[in-house]
Design a protein around this motif. Structure first.
Motif, PDB file in Angstrom:
ATOM      1  N   CYS A 108     -25.066  29.131  67.102  1.00  0.00           N
ATOM      2  CA  CYS A 108     -24.383  28.445  67.323  1.00  0.00           C
ATOM      3  C   CYS A 108     -25.472  27.105  67.622  1.00  0.00           C
ATOM      4  CB  CYS A 108     -22.733  27.503  67.493  1.00  0.00           C
ATOM      5  SG  CYS A 108     -22.879  25.546  65.520  1.00  0.00           S
ATOM      6  N   SER A 110     -26.815  22.630  67.219  1.00  0.00           N
ATOM      7  CA  SER A 110     -26.292  21.684  66.219  1.00  0.00           C
ATOM      8  C   SER A 110     -27.097  20.879  66.969  1.00  0.00           C
ATOM      9  CB  SER A 110     -25.205  21.062  65.857  1.00  0.00           C
ATOM     10  OG  SER A 110     -24.673  20.075  65.015  1.00  0.00           O
ATOM     11  N   VAL A 113     -24.454  15.875  63.772  1.00  0.00           N
ATOM     12  CA  VAL A 113     -23.766  16.177  61.880  1.00  0.00           C
ATOM     13  C   VAL A 113     -23.184  15.271  61.202  1.00  0.00           C
ATOM     14  CG1 VAL A 113     -21.344  17.468  61.035  1.00  0.00           C
ATOM     15  CG2 VAL A 113     -22.572  18.161  63.615  1.00  0.00           C
ATOM     16  N   ARG A 118     -26.932  17.579  57.363  1.00  0.00           N
ATOM     17  CA  ARG A 118     -26.800  17.841  58.696  1.00  0.00           C
ATOM     18  C   ARG A 118     -25.737  18.382  60.037  1.00  0.00           C
ATOM     19  NH1 ARG A 118     -29.934  14.156  63.446  1.00  0.00           N
ATOM     20  NH2 ARG A 118     -28.122  13.594  63.264  1.00  0.00           N
ATOM     21  N   ALA A 120     -24.024  22.013  62.093  1.00  0.00           N
ATOM     22  CA  ALA A 120     -24.024  23.327  63.201  1.00  0.00           C
ATOM     23  C   ALA A 120     -24.735  24.177  62.189  1.00  0.00           C
ATOM     24  CB  ALA A 120     -22.778  23.326  63.825  1.00  0.00           C
ATOM     25  N   THR A 131     -24.070  27.189  57.627  1.00  0.00           N
ATOM     26  CA  THR A 131     -24.398  25.327  58.358  1.00  0.00           C
ATOM     27  C   THR A 131     -21.911  25.178  58.455  1.00  0.00           C
ATOM     28  OG1 THR A 131     -26.197  25.260  57.110  1.00  0.00           O
ATOM     29  CG2 THR A 131     -25.403  23.228  58.588  1.00  0.00           C
ATOM     30  N   TYR A 133     -20.139  21.329  58.830  1.00  0.00           N
ATOM     31  CA  TYR A 133     -20.099  19.937  59.319  1.00  0.00           C
ATOM     32  C   TYR A 133     -19.508  20.189  60.557  1.00  0.00           C
ATOM     33  CZ  TYR A 133     -23.173  20.996  56.212  1.00  0.00           C
ATOM     34  OH  TYR A 133     -24.667  21.166  54.654  1.00  0.00           O
ATOM     35  N   ARG A 135     -18.896  19.801  65.541  1.00  0.00           N
ATOM     36  CA  ARG A 135     -19.998  20.443  66.000  1.00  0.00           C
ATOM     37  C   ARG A 135     -19.796  21.962  66.299  1.00  0.00           C
ATOM     38  NH1 ARG A 135     -21.089  17.426  70.847  1.00  0.00           N
ATOM     39  NH2 ARG A 135     -19.694  19.548  72.315  1.00  0.00           N
ATOM     40  N   CYS A 136     -20.617  22.425  67.216  1.00  0.00           N
ATOM     41  CA  CYS A 136     -20.406  24.115  67.775  1.00  0.00           C
ATOM     42  C   CYS A 136     -19.674  23.876  68.418  1.00  0.00           C
ATOM     43  CB  CYS A 136     -21.751  23.981  68.431  1.00  0.00           C
ATOM     44  SG  CYS A 136     -23.487  24.381  67.517  1.00  0.00           S
TER      45      CYS A 136
END
Length: 156
Positions: A108, A110, A113, A118, A120, A131, A133, A135-136
């Protein structure tokens, strides 16, 4: 017959050795050594990450010793390894989910977000597969939506 059995036994021992060597990193940070290698420089892990993510910049970001990292966690039959760039306030972050034997890996990455813009990105076998939305992941609770991925199917 003895030669075949010896060969099979040797193959089984090396498979158990891979599991044991990756489990040895649990509780350590990705750049801490176990024996002569860190988790990220372990040949099994290094090859798995290279296979999962095609982008050398992402791989270099994960390997960067200036990143803040969490201790490696064992969650079921996977290890969760994560880190983030403290200079970004944690927005730029990464995670590696790897089976204990190193045969299944997802990465992952990122850069922050923004819902529906946009998020991770998750990579498996050299391709971006989805993807999210958020955080990893960095802790077990973060993996609930992923099921047993990458050992199990791609979520969704």
């Amino acid at each position: 017959m003895k030669i075949v059995l010896s060969f099979l036994a040797a193959g089984s021992l090396s498979a158990f050795g891979a599991v044991a060597s990756l489990d040895a990193y649990v509780g350590k940070h990705p750049h801490e050594k176990v024996g002569s290698t860190t988790f990220l420089t372990n040949p099994t892990v290094n090859a798995a990450i290279q296979k999962a993510v095609p982008d050398a910049d992402i791989r270099n970001f994960i390997a960067d010793r200036d990143m803040t990292t969490a201790p490696i966690r064992r969650i079921d039959n996977r290890l969760l390894v994560s880190g983030w760039d403290h200079r970004s306030g944690g927005d730029v972050n990464w995670a590696v989910l790897i089976s204990r034997d190193g045969t299944k890996t997802a990465v992952c990455y990122s850069t922050g977000v923004e819902p529906d813009v946009r998020g991770a990105d998750w990579y498996v076998d050299g391709a971006k597969v989805f993807t999210l939305y958020t955080r990893c992941p960095s802790k077990a609770e973060d993996l609930k939506a992923l099921g047993t991925f990458p050992i199990g199917p791609i979520p969704g």
